[in-house]
Design a protein around this motif. Structure first.
Motif, PDB file in Angstrom:
ATOM      1  N   LEU A 210       0.874  -1.269   0.085  1.00 33.57           N
ATOM      2  CA  LEU A 210      -0.007  -0.071  -0.003  1.00 33.57           C
ATOM      3  C   LEU A 210       1.022   1.361  -0.119  1.00 33.57           C
ATOM      4  O   LEU A 210       1.744   1.220   0.994  1.00 33.57           O
ATOM      5  CB  LEU A 210      -0.852  -0.199   1.329  1.00 33.57           C
ATOM      6  CG  LEU A 210      -1.917  -0.931   1.318  1.00 33.57           C
ATOM      7  CD1 LEU A 210      -2.622  -0.831   2.674  1.00 33.57           C
ATOM      8  CD2 LEU A 210      -2.799  -1.218   0.148  1.00 33.57           C
ATOM      9  N   LEU A 211       0.726   2.179  -0.865  1.00 31.86           N
ATOM     10  CA  LEU A 211       1.282   3.573  -0.892  1.00 31.86           C
ATOM     11  C   LEU A 211       0.202   4.369  -1.198  1.00 31.86           C
ATOM     12  O   LEU A 211      -0.698   4.655  -1.869  1.00 31.86           O
ATOM     13  CB  LEU A 211       2.174   3.598  -2.337  1.00 31.86           C
ATOM     14  CG  LEU A 211       3.154   4.459  -2.256  1.00 31.86           C
ATOM     15  CD1 LEU A 211       4.497   4.278  -3.301  1.00 31.86           C
ATOM     16  CD2 LEU A 211       2.658   5.773  -2.758  1.00 31.86           C
ATOM     17  N   GLY A 212       0.175   5.296   0.152  1.00 28.46           N
ATOM     18  CA  GLY A 212      -0.903   6.113   0.480  1.00 28.46           C
ATOM     19  C   GLY A 212      -0.496   7.944   0.177  1.00 28.46           C
ATOM     20  O   GLY A 212       0.642   7.962   1.227  1.00 28.46           O
ATOM     21  N   HIS A 213      -0.991   8.475  -0.344  1.00 23.17           N
ATOM     22  CA  HIS A 213      -0.651  10.174  -0.333  1.00 23.17           C
ATOM     23  C   HIS A 213      -1.524  10.946   0.651  1.00 23.17           C
ATOM     24  O   HIS A 213      -2.875  10.706   0.456  1.00 23.17           O
ATOM     25  CB  HIS A 213      -0.625  10.525  -1.785  1.00 23.17           C
ATOM     26  CG  HIS A 213      -0.728  12.140  -1.690  1.00 23.17           C
ATOM     27  ND1 HIS A 213      -1.391  12.919  -2.244  1.00 23.17           N
ATOM     28  CD2 HIS A 213       0.545  12.946  -1.390  1.00 23.17           C
ATOM     29  CE1 HIS A 213      -1.308  14.190  -2.149  1.00 23.17           C
ATOM     30  NE2 HIS A 213       0.082  14.288  -1.660  1.00 23.17           N
ATOM     31  N   SER A 214      -0.797  11.554   1.437  1.00 24.66           N
ATOM     32  CA  SER A 214      -1.760  12.447   2.229  1.00 24.66           C
ATOM     33  C   SER A 214      -2.625  11.677   3.218  1.00 24.66           C
ATOM     34  O   SER A 214      -2.300  10.707   3.845  1.00 24.66           O
ATOM     35  CB  SER A 214      -2.456  13.462   1.447  1.00 24.66           C
ATOM     36  OG  SER A 214      -3.063  14.487   2.472  1.00 24.66           O
ATOM     37  N   GLN A 215      -3.960  11.716   3.240  1.00 25.01           N
ATOM     38  CA  GLN A 215      -4.763  10.966   4.015  1.00 25.01           C
ATOM     39  C   GLN A 215      -5.024   9.503   3.384  1.00 25.01           C
ATOM     40  O   GLN A 215      -5.318   8.670   4.198  1.00 25.01           O
ATOM     41  CB  GLN A 215      -6.246  11.590   3.923  1.00 25.01           C
ATOM     42  CG  GLN A 215      -7.162  10.803   4.868  1.00 25.01           C
ATOM     43  CD  GLN A 215      -8.682  11.521   4.983  1.00 25.01           C
ATOM     44  OE1 GLN A 215      -9.128  12.313   3.974  1.00 25.01           O
ATOM     45  NE2 GLN A 215      -9.478  11.375   5.795  1.00 25.01           N
ATOM     46  N   GLY A 216      -4.633   9.325   2.242  1.00 24.47           N
ATOM     47  CA  GLY A 216      -4.574   7.979   1.759  1.00 24.47           C
ATOM     48  C   GLY A 216      -3.537   7.158   2.493  1.00 24.47           C
ATOM     49  O   GLY A 216      -3.837   5.737   2.642  1.00 24.47           O
ATOM     50  N   GLY A 217      -2.485   7.533   3.182  1.00 17.01           N
ATOM     51  CA  GLY A 217      -1.547   6.965   3.998  1.00 17.01           C
ATOM     52  C   GLY A 217      -2.433   6.380   5.408  1.00 17.01           C
ATOM     53  O   GLY A 217      -2.214   5.242   5.811  1.00 17.01           O
ATOM     54  N   LEU A 218      -3.154   7.225   5.859  1.00 21.85           N
ATOM     55  CA  LEU A 218      -4.040   6.825   7.109  1.00 21.85           C
ATOM     56  C   LEU A 218      -4.871   5.756   6.664  1.00 21.85           C
ATOM     57  O   LEU A 218      -5.099   4.825   7.446  1.00 21.85           O
ATOM     58  CB  LEU A 218      -4.934   8.038   7.475  1.00 21.85           C
ATOM     59  CG  LEU A 218      -3.964   9.215   7.836  1.00 21.85           C
ATOM     60  CD1 LEU A 218      -4.723  10.449   8.372  1.00 21.85           C
ATOM     61  CD2 LEU A 218      -2.800   8.830   8.826  1.00 21.85           C
TER      62      LEU A 218
ATOM     63  N   VAL B 146      -1.573  -7.241   3.997  1.00 23.64           N
ATOM     64  CA  VAL B 146      -0.490  -6.369   3.527  1.00 23.64           C
ATOM     65  C   VAL B 146       0.883  -6.649   3.888  1.00 23.64           C
ATOM     66  O   VAL B 146       1.231  -7.148   4.836  1.00 23.64           O
ATOM     67  CB  VAL B 146      -1.089  -4.996   4.315  1.00 23.64           C
ATOM     68  CG1 VAL B 146      -0.153  -3.802   3.926  1.00 23.64           C
ATOM     69  CG2 VAL B 146      -2.373  -4.633   4.084  1.00 23.64           C
ATOM     70  N   ALA B 147       1.728  -6.586   2.717  1.00 21.31           N
ATOM     71  CA  ALA B 147       3.012  -6.583   2.990  1.00 21.31           C
ATOM     72  C   ALA B 147       3.859  -5.229   3.499  1.00 21.31           C
ATOM     73  O   ALA B 147       4.961  -5.540   4.031  1.00 21.31           O
ATOM     74  CB  ALA B 147       3.555  -7.045   1.756  1.00 21.31           C
ATOM     75  N   SER B 148       3.423  -4.131   2.924  1.00 21.54           N
ATOM     76  CA  SER B 148       3.965  -2.999   3.309  1.00 21.54           C
ATOM     77  C   SER B 148       3.055  -1.794   3.061  1.00 21.54           C
ATOM     78  O   SER B 148       2.201  -1.914   2.406  1.00 21.54           O
ATOM     79  CB  SER B 148       5.296  -2.563   2.502  1.00 21.54           C
ATOM     80  OG  SER B 148       4.717  -2.266   1.193  1.00 21.54           O
ATOM     81  N   VAL B 149       3.337  -0.800   4.145  1.00 23.75           N
ATOM     82  CA  VAL B 149       2.411   0.477   3.910  1.00 23.75           C
ATOM     83  C   VAL B 149       3.872   1.599   3.856  1.00 23.75           C
ATOM     84  O   VAL B 149       4.457   1.740   4.709  1.00 23.75           O
ATOM     85  CB  VAL B 149       1.752   0.547   5.265  1.00 23.75           C
ATOM     86  CG1 VAL B 149       1.553   2.300   5.298  1.00 23.75           C
ATOM     87  CG2 VAL B 149       0.526  -0.114   5.517  1.00 23.75           C
TER      88      VAL B 149
END
Length: 288
Positions: free
Chosen positions: A79-87, A100-103
């Motif tokens: 998972l790679l999230g920008h801004s609130q997507g990281g939350l 999930v393997a990685s955040v």
């Protein structure tokens, strides 16, 4: 970069507040998804509600991950999230670490945004509803999955991004959080690797910036910062973004540059696309 940069698991790109996948003539990820696919990686930009709280978005993300697992046959995703997507990504990883393997959080307010703190007040509800209306308009323009209507909650979204809102969220989902302000967190929790990176506003005389309305907006919003004055990207503070293994938190990127909105105007270490490709190699080397 070639075969050595192919990750074991698919990459899922998660947008932030007022996010989308593709509007007419414009992609949220500004070629990042295309560049990753050229390295032979399966990449899935997902669409969530444009405005909502972190847990609601995270629950939507889990549904997307389930569909991706079914379609790809992969047991886990990066998972790679920008801004609130990281939350949203942090929530999903906490709930289903086996999926999930990685955040990787990119310019994510992991400890809250001083901008959100500042916007709360007597006009908070009016502002939140205005943001909600904008999100609904963008939803109608969405080219990916046209016609799909997702729940929106502007007030809940604004509260979720404040320091108080994030303190409550972090109490429930502390994975990867630093033990001290400005430090690094545990790099692996429940079998999930955690990474983060972010930027700070580049110098005003940076010729690569030029005139950019988005950059100008980030500079205006940067005035909201007190604790991280001069150490923010216009929406997120440098140290507030720290989570897990911190790749770097002072790239010369504003909050939109970090998703390649600068469109190749930067080179070398200040090239956002290059940062994503380096991270692709990092994930591949880690067997992820």
């Amino acid at each position: 970069m070639g075969e050595g940069c192919r990750t074991r698991y698919p990459i899922v790109l998660v947008h932030g507040l007022l996010g989308f996948v593709r509007l007419p003539g414009h992609s949220y990820w500004n070629g990042i998804d295309v560049a990753l696919r050229r390295r032979g990686v399966a990449v899935y930009p997902v669409r969530l509600s444009g405005v909502h709280d972190n847990e609601a978005l995270g629950a939507q993300l889990l549904e997307r991950i389930a569909a991706i697992r079914d379609a790809s046959g992969a047991p886990r995703v990066n998972l790679l999230g920008h801004s609130q997507g990281g939350l949203s990504a942090c929530y999903a990883a906490a709930r289903r670490p086996d999926w999930v393997a990685s955040v990787t959080t990119v310019a994510t307010p992991n400890h809250g945004s001083e901008v959100a703190d500042r916007l709360r007040g007597r006009r908070e509800r009016l502002l939140a509803r205005g943001i909600e209306g904008l999100a609904r308009l963008m939803e109608r323009l969405e080219c990916a999955e046209p016609g799909l209507c997702l729940p929106l909650d502007g007030p809940a979204s604004l509260l979720a991004l404040t320091s108080a809102g994030m303190a409550a969220f972090n109490a429930r989902y502390p994975q990867g959080l630093p033990g001290s302000w400005g430090g690094e967190g545990t790099g692996e929790v429940d079998g999930v690797r955690y990474y983060s990176w972010s930027g700070i506003l580049p110098a005003r005389d940076d010729a690569a910036v030029g005139f950019d309305p988005g950059h100008a907006l980030c500079r205006q919003l940067a005035r909201c910062f007190v604790r991280e004055a001069g150490q923010n990207d216009g929406l997120v503070g440098r140290f507030s973004s720290h989570l897990g293994k911190v790749i770097r938190s002072d790239y010369p990127f504003d909050h939109l540059d970090v998703i390649n909105r600068c469109g190749g105007r930067r080179e070398g270490a200040a090239d956002p696309l290059g940062v994503y490709l380096e991270h692709l190699a990092r994930l591949a080397e880690a067997g992820l």
